[in-house]
Motif scaffolding. Structure first.
Motif, PDB file in Angstrom:
ATOM      1  N   PRO A   1      -9.073   8.939  -2.245  1.00  0.00           N
ATOM      2  CA  PRO A   1      -8.548   7.590  -1.975  1.00  0.00           C
ATOM      3  C   PRO A   1      -8.601   7.213  -0.497  1.00  0.00           C
ATOM      4  O   PRO A   1      -8.845   6.049  -0.168  1.00  0.00           O
ATOM      5  N   MET A   2      -8.379   8.181   0.405  1.00  0.00           N
ATOM      6  CA  MET A   2      -8.450   7.874   1.831  1.00  0.00           C
ATOM      7  C   MET A   2      -9.855   7.403   2.218  1.00  0.00           C
ATOM      8  O   MET A   2     -10.005   6.451   3.000  1.00  0.00           O
TER       9      MET A   2
ATOM     10  N   LEU B   1       0.828  -1.206   0.000  1.00  0.00           N
ATOM     11  CA  LEU B   1       0.000   0.000   0.000  1.00  0.00           C
ATOM     12  C   LEU B   1       0.863   1.257   0.000  1.00  0.00           C
ATOM     13  O   LEU B   1       0.531   2.249  -0.656  1.00  0.00           O
TER      14      LEU B   1
ATOM     15  N   LEU C   1     -10.292   3.897   0.825  1.00  0.00           N
ATOM     16  CA  LEU C   1      -9.478   2.942   1.575  1.00  0.00           C
ATOM     17  C   LEU C   1     -10.051   2.697   2.970  1.00  0.00           C
ATOM     18  O   LEU C   1      -9.866   1.615   3.536  1.00  0.00           O
TER      19      LEU C   1
ATOM     20  N   GLY D   1       0.804   4.050  -2.900  1.00  0.00           N
ATOM     21  CA  GLY D   1       0.600   5.469  -2.613  1.00  0.00           C
ATOM     22  C   GLY D   1       1.668   6.341  -3.245  1.00  0.00           C
ATOM     23  O   GLY D   1       1.373   7.397  -3.820  1.00  0.00           O
TER      24      GLY D   1
ATOM     25  N   PHE E   1      -2.242   5.938   2.315  1.00  0.00           N
ATOM     26  CA  PHE E   1      -2.686   4.647   1.777  1.00  0.00           C
ATOM     27  C   PHE E   1      -2.591   3.525   2.818  1.00  0.00           C
ATOM     28  O   PHE E   1      -2.962   2.380   2.519  1.00  0.00           O
ATOM     29  N   GLU E   2      -2.110   3.848   4.027  1.00  0.00           N
ATOM     30  CA  GLU E   2      -2.075   2.865   5.113  1.00  0.00           C
ATOM     31  C   GLU E   2      -3.367   2.868   5.926  1.00  0.00           C
ATOM     32  O   GLU E   2      -3.457   2.167   6.939  1.00  0.00           O
TER      33      GLU E   2
ATOM     34  N   PHE F   1       1.324  10.607   0.866  1.00  0.00           N
ATOM     35  CA  PHE F   1       0.484   9.657   0.132  1.00  0.00           C
ATOM     36  C   PHE F   1       0.766   8.225   0.565  1.00  0.00           C
ATOM     37  O   PHE F   1      -0.156   7.401   0.628  1.00  0.00           O
TER      38      PHE F   1
END
Length: 264
Positions: free
Chosen positions: A233-234, A129, A237, A133, A181-182, A177
């Motif tokens: 994206p957050m 991830l 995710l 990112g 993405f975590e 980023f």
């Protein structure tokens, strides 16, 4: 019958090591990880070379500069030092799977079987991830952000960014980023440790959307493109994290926890 109650307690039997032996093993693991980074740096030094690596890193910005526009170096040693920093940064990322494997090999003997089922997938997925990112930032966000900025630049200004300032900006964006993405990993860990229930995570959706846009506004440049590219994206995710948390909780329960429903 006397063996079954102690089966879980004996799962790690025979794995205890003296403290000095742990230190020796830790030293060996660190040396192997360092060797992997040095080897990767050596290969990159031969091909494509530090200068070409920096050119590759700067290409999204250079592509949006006016015709003939380039970056500048305001320090005497910057043309030498900055490409070296980029090379070692790239070497560490290339060697990261080896580094994480050494960390896993050192920690794994002290974990129970159900803990290994949780930790190893999290280590692998968090690494992937983070790379995704960084790649998303480099291949999509940079181009859009730099175009947006150049469109607002007055005609009387000639853009000649400094190479050190650009590297600092790139590292900040990569880190932002990569960590953003975590989000699924954080959600899974919080749920698996019992700190937050799945129901509360679902109820927190609306607040997380607001939080994601606040974080994007703080860590990205003041433009709509990069903020949306980070916040959206957050949010997606976060939903993936809720789904993954349910799967992890189901498949990484301790033996005694899994047996409790059957006993009741």
């Amino acid at each position: 019958m006397s063996d079954s109650p102690n089966k879980q307690d004996d799962e790690l039997a025979g794995t205890e090591q003296p403290f000095v032996q742990h230190l020796v093993e830790l030293r060996d693991r660190l040396v192997k990880a360092l060797i992997a980074v040095v080897v990767a740096a050596g290969v990159l030094a031969l091909y494509p070379g530090p200068a070409k690596l920096y050119d590759l890193l700067a290409s999204p910005l250079v592509a949006t500069l006016p015709a003939g526009g380039t970056l500048i170096a305001t320090s005497v040693i910057s043309p030498f030092l900055v490409p070296l920093q980029v090379m070692f940064m790239a070497a560490f990322m290339i060697a990261l799977p080896v580094v994480l494997w050494q960390v896993w090999a050192f920690v794994a003997p002290g974990l129970y079987a159900h803990e290994k089922k949780l930790v190893l997938p999290l280590v692998v997925s968090s690494t992937l991830l983070f790379f995704i990112g960084v790649a998303f930032c480099y291949f999509f966000v940079f181009g859009q952000v730099f175009k947006f900025i150049q469109n607002f630049a007055p005609q009387s200004i000639k853009a000649t960014p400094d190479i050190e300032a650009y590297l600092s900006f790139v590292l900040t964006m990569f880190l932002a980023f990569g960590l953003a993405f975590e989000v699924p990993i954080v959600v899974v860990v919080l749920a698996r440790m019992g700190l937050v229930s799945i129901e509360k995570l679902k109820g927190f959706r609306g607040y997380f959307v607001v939080l994601a846009f606040i974080i994007a506004a703080v860590v990205t440049p003041p433009d709509v493109v990069s903020q949306l590219a980070l916040a959206i994206p957050m949010c997606l995710l976060y939903e993936i994290g809720i789904w993954a948390a349910q799967v992890f909780i189901k498949h990484t329960q301790a033996p005694d926890d899994a047996a409790k429903p059957a006993e009741s």
